[in-house]
Scaffold this active site. Structure first.
Site, mmCIF file in Angstrom:
data_model
loop_
_atom_site.group_PDB
_atom_site.id
_atom_site.type_symbol
_atom_site.label_atom_id
_atom_site.label_comp_id
_atom_site.label_asym_id
_atom_site.label_seq_id
_atom_site.Cartn_x
_atom_site.Cartn_y
_atom_site.Cartn_z
ATOM 1 C CB SER B 46 -2.210 60.195 18.506
ATOM 2 O OG SER B 46 -2.115 61.509 18.337
ATOM 3 C CD GLU B 47 0.809 62.824 14.363
ATOM 4 O OE1 GLU B 47 0.040 62.000 14.544
ATOM 5 O OE2 GLU B 47 1.025 64.193 13.856
ATOM 6 C CG ASN B 48 0.389 62.994 20.854
ATOM 7 O OD1 ASN B 48 -0.189 62.520 19.991
ATOM 8 N ND2 ASN B 48 0.035 63.411 22.054
ATOM 9 C CB SER B 88 5.352 57.898 18.085
ATOM 10 O OG SER B 88 4.002 58.211 17.369
#
Lengths: 229, 218
Positions: B46-48, B88
Site C-alpha cells: 500500500s503506497e501510504n 514506499s
C-alpha cells in the site's frame, strides 16, 4: 538539548501570514491535530500548505480551509473535501497537484540537501508541462525540485526531549520526510518521554531534525473510512 | 454476459504468481485480494507505507493508525512492515513491485492511460497513480469496456488528461482480456457468451484478432 515546549500554542509561535508549512499525515491518519487547532485559533492566514491531502470538511486541514486561512495547497489528492472543491472552482484557492511519490521525494530531497532530481512519474502528462525532460537508459524523466518549508509540523507516536521520534504503523506516511524539510520542525507526540527512554535502534526521525516538541492532548484520531469484515 | 466487477477481479487474480509483490488500486483492483489462487503467496503493498496488507479488521478493532491507500482501515499480516511515503515510492520507482493493478477511464492501443481527471467535473488529484503507472514493471488495468452510453473506452487516443503514456501491458474489461502490443490491442480471451464481434464493436482502438479466441471460464 531540551526541545520541549508547553503546548501547541507555544509550538506555533513565529508562524506568520504568507508562510509555507508542511503538514504531515495521509488522509486523517497521522495528522498533527493539536497544531492544526492552534493554527485555526491563531487566525494566521494566506498560508501555503504542503500536505498530501486537505483533510475533510470539518477535520484536519479542512478546518483551516473553512476559515479561509489557506491561500495555496500543494497536494497529491484532495478528493475528500467539498469545501476545498468549492473554493478551487470559485478561484479562491490555488492548488498545485503533484504525483504522490514525487511529492514525498521533493520533501525528502529538501531535507537531504538535494536541490533537484529526475523521476519518470508524470512524463507525457500535464504534470510535465514546463519541466526539463531527460532520457536515462532509454526512459524519459522529469526534473523535479526539492521543497523546503518555513515550518514543518509532524505527528509521532512517541518522542523524547531531544526530539527523537517513533511513528506507529501507517501513521508515519509523510511525517518522516517532512520532518527533515522544515526550517523549523515542530513535532507533536502522543507520548513524550525523557531522552534515554526510547531505544536508539528504533528511532525513525533523529532529534537533529526537530526544533520543538510537545505532548499532544485529546487526540480524536478520526477514521475516514471505517471498514470492517 | 459481460463480467461482473467480482469476475473482473477474479480473472485478474489468475495473473498473480507465487512470490509477487503487488500494488492494488482503489475499486475493482482491491477486490483482487479476495481471489488469490490457492498455493499462490503474494504480498500486497500500500503506497501510504506498508507491505503485507491483511483483511479488513474485525468489528470494533479498526485502528486509525492502520489504513490502506484508499483510507480504509485494514490489518497487517505476519511478515508485514511499515515505512514512510518516500521509501514506499522508492520501492515502486525502483521497480521492486512486480505488478500494479489499477482502474482507468480510458486506455489506448499504445498503452496510454487516463484515470485521474475529468476536466470541469472532477479535480481530486492523481494521488500515487502517475508514480505507479510510470514505474511498475507490469501494469494490468481493470475497467469497463464501454461507458454507460455505449462509447468505447479502449481508444486510439485518450480524450481525458493522461496519467501516463505507453505503460499499460494488459487490460481485463467486462468483455475481454486484452494484451497491449506494439501493433495494438491483441484479443486474448472473451467473457462468457460475448462474441468477438461484440468486442470488436466495443473497441475503437486497433484490435488484433488471431485464431480462435477462448472464452473465460469461471
Amino acid at each position: 538539548m531540551n526541545k520541549v515546549v508547553k503546548d501547541a500554542i507555544e509550538a506555533i509561535v513565529g508562524i506568520e501570514d504568507g508562510m509555507t508549512l508542511m503538514v504531515g499525515g495521509f488522509g486523517l491518519s497521522g495528522i498533527p491535530e493539536n497544531s492544526i487547532t492552534a493554527l485555526v485559533n491563531s487566525g494566521v492566514k494566506d498560508l501555503t500548505c504542503i500536505s498530501n491531502n486537505a483533510g475533510v470538511d470539518d477535520f484536519g486541514l479542512g478546518l483551516l480551509l473553512q476559515k479561509r486561512q489557506i491561500k495555496k495547497m500543494i497536494s497529491s489528492y484532495v478528493g475528500e473535501n467539498a469545501e476545498f472543491e468549492r473554493q478551487l472552482l470559485a478561484g479562491e484557492l490555488e492548488v498545485d497537484l503533484i504525483p504522490q511519490g514525487t511529492l514525498a521525494e521533493r520533501c525528502r530531497a529538501g531535507g537531504a540537501g538535494i536541490p533537484a532530481f529526475y523521476v519518470p512519474a508524470g512524463y507525457g502528462t500535464e504534470v510535465a508541462e514546463g519541466k526539463e525532460i531527460r532520457i536515462f537508459d532509454g526512459k524519459p524523466h522529469l526534473l523535479e525540485h526539492a521543497l523546503i518549508a518555513d515550518f514543518a509540523i509532524v505527528k509521532a507516536w512517541k518522542g523524547d526531549t531531544h526530539g527523537n521520534l517513533i511513528y506507529r504503523n501507517t501513521a508515519n506516511n509523510f511525517n518522516q520526510s517532512m520532518a527533515t524539510a522544515g526550517k523549523i520542525t515542530i513535532a507533536e507526540v502522543e507520548e513524550l518521554v525523557p531522552a534515554g527512554t526510547l531505544d536508539p535502534n528504533q528511532i525513525h526521525t533523529p532529534g537533529i531534525y526537530i526544533q520543538r516538541i510537545f505532548q499532544g492532548t485529546d487526540y480524536e484520531k478520526r477514521i475516514e473510512r471505517i471498514t470492517e469484515r | 454476459m459481460a463480467l461482473t466487477k467480482e469476475q473482473i477481479a477474479q480473472r485478474i487474480a489468475r495473473e498473480l504468481k507465487n512470490g509477487y509483490y503487488v500494488n492494488l488500486g482503489i475499486g475493482i483492483p482491491t477486490l483482487v485480494a479476495n481471489y488469490i489462487p490457492e498455493g499462490v503467496e503474494v504480498v500486497l503493498q500500500s503506497e501510504n507505507g506498508m507491505l503485507g496488507i491483511g483483511p479488513f479488521p474485525l468489528k470494533g478493532e479498526a485502528d486509525p493508525d492502520l489504513i490502506n491507500a484508499g483510507k480504509q482501515t485494514v490489518t497487517v499480516l505476519p511478515g508485514g512492515s511499515f515505512f514512510d511515503s518516500s521509501a514506499s515510492f522508492g520501492m515502486i520507482r525502483g521497480g521492486h513491485v512486480d505488478l500494479t493493478v489499477l482502474g482507468a477511464f480510458e486506455v489506448t492501443d499504445k498503452g496510454d492511460i487516463a484515470s485521474w481527471k475529468i476536466p470541469g467535473k472532477m479535480v481530486k488529484g492523481m494521488g500515487g497513480a502517475m508514480d505507479l503507472v510510470a514505474s511498475a514493471k507490469n501494469i494490468i488495468v481493470a475497467m469497463q469496456h464501454t461507458s454507460k452510453d455505449g462509447q468505447s473506452k479502449l481508444l486510439k487516443e485518450c480524450t481525458l488528461p493522461l496519467t501516463g503514456v505507453a505503460r499499460v501491458k494488459k487490460i481485463v474489461s467486462d468483455l475481454a482480456v486484452i494484451e497491449v502490443t506494439d501493433d495494438g490491442f491483441r484479443l486474448l480471451e472473451r467473457a462468457p457468451g460475448v462474441t468477438v464481434e461484440d468486442i470488436q464493436e466495443a473497441t475503437e482502438g486497433r484490435l488484433l484478432i488471431e485464431g480462435d479466441i477462448p472464452e473465460m471460464q469461471f
